[in-house]
Enzyme design. Sequence first.
Site, PDB file in Angstrom:
ATOM      1  N   LYS A   1       0.845  -1.200   0.000  1.00 30.70           N
ATOM      2  CA  LYS A   1       0.000   0.000   0.000  1.00 30.70           C
ATOM      3  C   LYS A   1       0.878   1.248   0.000  1.00 30.70           C
ATOM      4  CE  LYS A   1      -4.005   1.955   2.448  1.00 30.70           C
ATOM      5  NZ  LYS A   1      -4.852   1.829   3.654  1.00 30.70           N
TER       6      LYS A   1
ATOM      7  N   SER B   1      -9.838   2.144   2.671  1.00 26.80           N
ATOM      8  CA  SER B   1      -8.949   2.846   1.780  1.00 26.80           C
ATOM      9  C   SER B   1      -8.019   1.935   0.987  1.00 26.80           C
ATOM     10  CB  SER B   1      -8.101   3.845   2.572  1.00 26.80           C
ATOM     11  OG  SER B   1      -7.219   3.175   3.444  1.00 26.80           O
TER      12      SER B   1
ATOM     13  N   SER C   1      -9.965  -0.205   6.821  1.00 20.22           N
ATOM     14  CA  SER C   1      -9.351  -0.094   5.489  1.00 20.22           C
ATOM     15  C   SER C   1      -8.651  -1.349   4.979  1.00 20.22           C
ATOM     16  CB  SER C   1      -8.351   1.068   5.463  1.00 20.22           C
ATOM     17  OG  SER C   1      -9.037   2.288   5.505  1.00 20.22           O
TER      18      SER C   1
END
Lengths: 105, 497
Positions: free
Chosen positions: B80, B155, B179
Site C-alpha cells: 500500500k 482505503s 481499510s
Amino acid sequence: MPAISRDEVAHLARLARIDLSDDELNHLAPQLDVILQSVAQVSEVAAQDIPPTSHPLPLTNVFRQDEIRPCLSAEEALAGAPIVDGAQAVEDERFRVPRILGEEA
Amino acid sequence: MTDLTKLTAAETARLIRDGEVSAVDVAQAHFDRIAKVDDRIHAFLHLDTEGALGAARRVDEKRAAGEELGPLAGVPLALKDVLAMKDVPTTCGSKILEGWRPPYDATVVQRLRDADLVILGKTNMDEFAMGSSTENSAYGPTRNPWDTDRIPGGSGGGSAASVAAYQAPLAIGTDTGGSIRQPAAVTGTVGVKPTYGGVSRYGLVAFSSSLDQVGPCARTVLDAALLHSVIAGHDPFDSTSIDQPVPPVVEAARAADVRGLRVGVVKELGGEGFQPGVEQRFNEAVALLTELGAEVVEVSCPHFVYGLPAYYLIAPSECSSNLARFDAMRYGLRVGDDGIRSAEEVMSLTREAGFGAEVKRRIMIGAYALSSGYYEAYYGQAQKVRTLITRDFARAFEQVDVLVSPTTPTTAFRIGERVDDPLAMYKADLCTIPSNLAGNASASFPCGLSPDDGLPVGLHVMAPVMADDRLYRVGAALEAASVQRWGHPLLEEAPEL
C-alpha cells in the site's frame, strides 16, 4: 439551527492553512454541518463519570538509551526538498523557504 | 504449465524452495498479469520492476548457493502506497506527495526485504487512507475485479483488488477504521487488522495515530498468517509497538479448529441498514461454525452503534494534527513560491492545491472538534465513547472467545454512488470501527456471494488484544468447510479479466 456556518468554515480553513475557493466553501459548509450534526450523537451516551480514552494501549513514556547512531546525511534529508522554478529549494545545506516574517516586522 | 499467478503464497514459496520454479519467473508472471489486467483494475500506482526482479534474482542465487530460504522467500507482494519504501515513489494517493521518494524504509518494508519477499510495487488508496471506496485517490479509482463498475472498498482498495485479480498473492494494507477488512469483504479476500501495536508503524504515513494499524491481505487464511508473522513483533523505532511475543498465528491457521470455541454474535451489528443477502450469508457462516463445533451465543455490545460518530471525531482530530506536517517546506508539493508571498501564503496555496475534498473535510472537522469551546462536546465526548466501547468488548470477552458480525452492511456499491454523500460513505465502516477504537484484533474472511447481487460477503471476526491467533482459527476452519461446500475457493467464481 446549523451546527456550523459558512463563515465559521472559512475561519477553520484559515486556521488549517487551506486556501479554499468560494465554490468549495459553498459546497463544504453544508456537508460539514450534516456531518457535525450526526457525530454530535456522542453526547447522548457519555456521562460525566466516564474517563476518556485517548489511546488503546496503557503506555506511558517509552525510553531508550541516548546513544549516537547512524542517521540520514544532510544530502539525503534534503533530497526530497520541494521544486521551485524547476530546481530544488535547497541552499547552503538547508531548505530554502519563503519569507516567514511580514514586511512590517 | 501451471499459472504461477493462481498459486497461494505458501505453494509458491515451496515451489521456489524445491527449485521447481525460479523466483524471477514468478515475479515476471505477476508483472505479465499486471500488464494484462491493470488498465481495467488500476490497483497499482507504481511498479518497481527493477527492484522486484533484483530481489527475485537474489532469492534464486541464495537457493543456488544452498542457503536456507524463509517460508515466504520469493513470493511477490503489493505494498500500500502509505508505507515508506526507500527511493520508490510514495504518494499516499495524494498530489501533495507526487514525486516524493522516501530516504528510508518503513520497518515493515525492511522486514519484508529481510524475509526475501518480492515487492512488485505500490497500490492505490484513498488519499491519506481517508475513505471506503478508493475513489478519493488523486490518481483515479481502483475497480473491483468482481464488477469493474463497483468500488473495491477502501482505503486499501488497491491492495485488496491486486490480490483478488491475481496480480499478487499477498499485499500489505493499513486499517484505521476498516481499510483492510472492508476491502477484503467486498473483493472476496482475506484481510486482517492485527492488535494495535502488534505491527510497527515506523515509516507509515500517519493518519490517525491512535487507530492506524498495518496488516496482511491474502487469498487464503494461511497465507495471511504467514505474512502476519513476517511483519509483526516489537520494534524499538515505534514506541507504541507491543514488546511481547507475536501470537501463534501460523499454528492457528494450520489447526483450523473451532471445536469448543465460544463465538458471540453481536446483536447490534445487524438488522436495519443491512442488505438481506449479506445477513443471509452471515447467518449461514455462523451456522457453519456451529456445525464445526463452535458454541454460538448472542451478545450485546450496546455502545458499538456510537462507534461511528466517535470515530468521525477522533480520526479527523488526529488527522488535522498529523497532516499539519504537509507544510510545503521540506518535501512534496510547493505552490505559489514567487519570492514575494510569505511562507504562510505558500502553505495555504499548496494545501489547497495538494489535498482532495475528503482530506479537506476531515482536517476541518478535526480542527473544529479540537477548537476551544467545542472540545468537550465533541472530542472529549468521543473519547468517553471510546472507553464505553472498550468496556463492551471486555464484558463480551468474559463470555465468549471471539465476536462476529458481517464485515460491511452491504456488498460493493457502484463507483460514484456515495461520492457526494459523506455520511452514506462512512456507514461502510460501521462494524469495523469498534475494533480500531478499542485496539483489539479483527479480520474479514470470505463467506459467500450475496444471493441478491452475486457479490462477495465478508465474515467479521473480533478477538481480544493480542489474541490474533483466534482470528486465524476461525478463518481457517470456515475456509476449509466453505471450500469443501462450494467445491472451490470463492475467487474462482469471479469473472475472467
